[in-house]
Scaffold this active site. Sequence first.
Site, PDB file in Angstrom:
ATOM      1  N   TYR A   1       0.785  -1.240   0.000  1.00  0.00           N
ATOM      2  CA  TYR A   1       0.000   0.000   0.000  1.00  0.00           C
ATOM      3  C   TYR A   1       0.817   1.289   0.000  1.00  0.00           C
ATOM      4  CZ  TYR A   1      -2.676  -3.826   2.138  1.00  0.00           C
ATOM      5  OH  TYR A   1      -3.211  -5.049   2.435  1.00  0.00           O
ATOM      6  N   HIS A   2       1.887   1.348  -0.786  1.00  0.00           N
ATOM      7  CA  HIS A   2       2.704   2.559  -0.816  1.00  0.00           C
ATOM      8  C   HIS A   2       2.974   3.042  -2.244  1.00  0.00           C
ATOM      9  CE1 HIS A   2       4.398   0.826   3.196  1.00  0.00           C
ATOM     10  NE2 HIS A   2       3.271   1.484   3.391  1.00  0.00           N
TER      11      HIS A   2
END
Length: 535
Positions: free
Chosen positions: A471-472
């Site tokens: 999730y980056h």
Amino acid sequence: MQFDYIIAGGGSAGCVLAARLSEDPRVTVCLIEAGGMGRSFFIRAPAMVAAMVPGRPPIHNWALHTVPQAGLNGRRGFQPRGKALGGSSAINAMLYVRGHPSDFDAWADLGAEGWDWQSVLPWFRRSEGNARGADDLHGATGPLQVCDQSAPRKITEAFVRACAEVQIPTNPDFNGASQEGAGLYQVTQFHQGARKGQRCSVAAAYLHQVMRRPNLTVLTGALVDRITLAEGRATGLIVQTRDGEKSLTARREVIVAAGSFGSPALLLRSGIGPEQELRVHGIAVAHALPGVGQNLQDHLDYTISHHSRRPDVVGLNPRGLWRLAKAGWRWRKTGAGLFASPMAEGGAFVKSRADLPVPDLQMHFVIGIVDQHMRKLHLADGFSAHVCVLRPESRGSVGLLDANPASPPRIDTGFLSDPRDLALLMRGARITESLLASPALAPWVGKRLYPHGGSDAALEADIRARADTIYHPVGTCRMGQDALAVVDPALRVRGLAGLRVVDASVMPRLIGGNTNAACVMIAERAAEMIRRRPS
């Protein structure tokens, strides 16, 4: 409707910008967010991250998907992103990690002049309200409350000891003098007052308490269609609201803060981007800018999950659910306990080789079984050890499926398109397996969910079958000074006046760690730039 500044996107960056710019009573600010107010129980209760991230149903979550990934056996990856004021800070694990100082020096070397470590450190400190107090590296009075976890599980403490047993040193502060080592993450969580123990999203930190300012307008449930342009300048936005289409005019600037997927998509719908991409969708070319949507980078994560022999973890069996229910009652009364946990309680920054100058792997230790972003549920008590490559070489892109603002963007993460990432992730997996076999974790370690047989070929196959984002995503409107840069170091869109991009999409390169703290820093610094250097 006219405003001095219009901000497209109420995520982490947008909330900071709206709060900081509206501190000046002489200007008017409008913030537009497609989601809700960001005040729900699911957001406030840290443990509810487990309900929001899976996107089934999509609670405060865009629940996006990638195109099929060749490096992942043709699987479509899942990309949860926050849909509420606060953006992904409303649904993340609350981990406060800045990245390594050398990451920002690398930004400057890549053309982001003025974004080196010494230049950005004051903005990190300005945003930070750390319960440990202020020092040369930390702030104590900033809006974003940061604290130690109130009650980490014993298994998490055992994880830190296990790391020491495989020669990973213990580190009490990943944002301190050295990043390397294992420890407990600090979290963005209220540590005082009536909200103690609640998630401190960026909306809760910066925005909610100032929304009554007469010069600040916040529109929620509003979808930005496109940017209006005239004579080489951004003049406003066309917005879809519950009451129909609205045209908003910006006297000074339009600021795009819709994230690494939403920001390039908005520019493209507005005719700003690669000419070929625009023409495919029948969008008139208003400003050719070939770098829009390119340079997508993300942390690919590999997870090793085990059943736990001890029940002091999270499980979805009757006993585990009863523990959660009791923990929820305790949290409502005291703000402490299991319900206050980020779930990813422990972690480590690890060098794959001793001669490296900085860590190149990151670990997250989760006190429950995480399988397919918690979309595949398991009743057993268990835990998960995650590892990711911090600075991947693989690159992807973001484009459009069509010109409809309600359509999701086309996301191609390009995972494992560079073979160096696979080799390093395999090394990280072997290190993780070694610490899971250490004496410190032996009382907990039970059956492994996906045993792969042990060979390198079997491990590679398991990575390609199960790995996905942690999730980056960053980089799709990167700053720089070359032909493929989308914004200059002042975050102004190259070749257009009155238009900036301020969010994680401007990062030239993915940092070595979780990205939310850096996104807040970018917005803090951008707000000051906008005040001092209007576009």
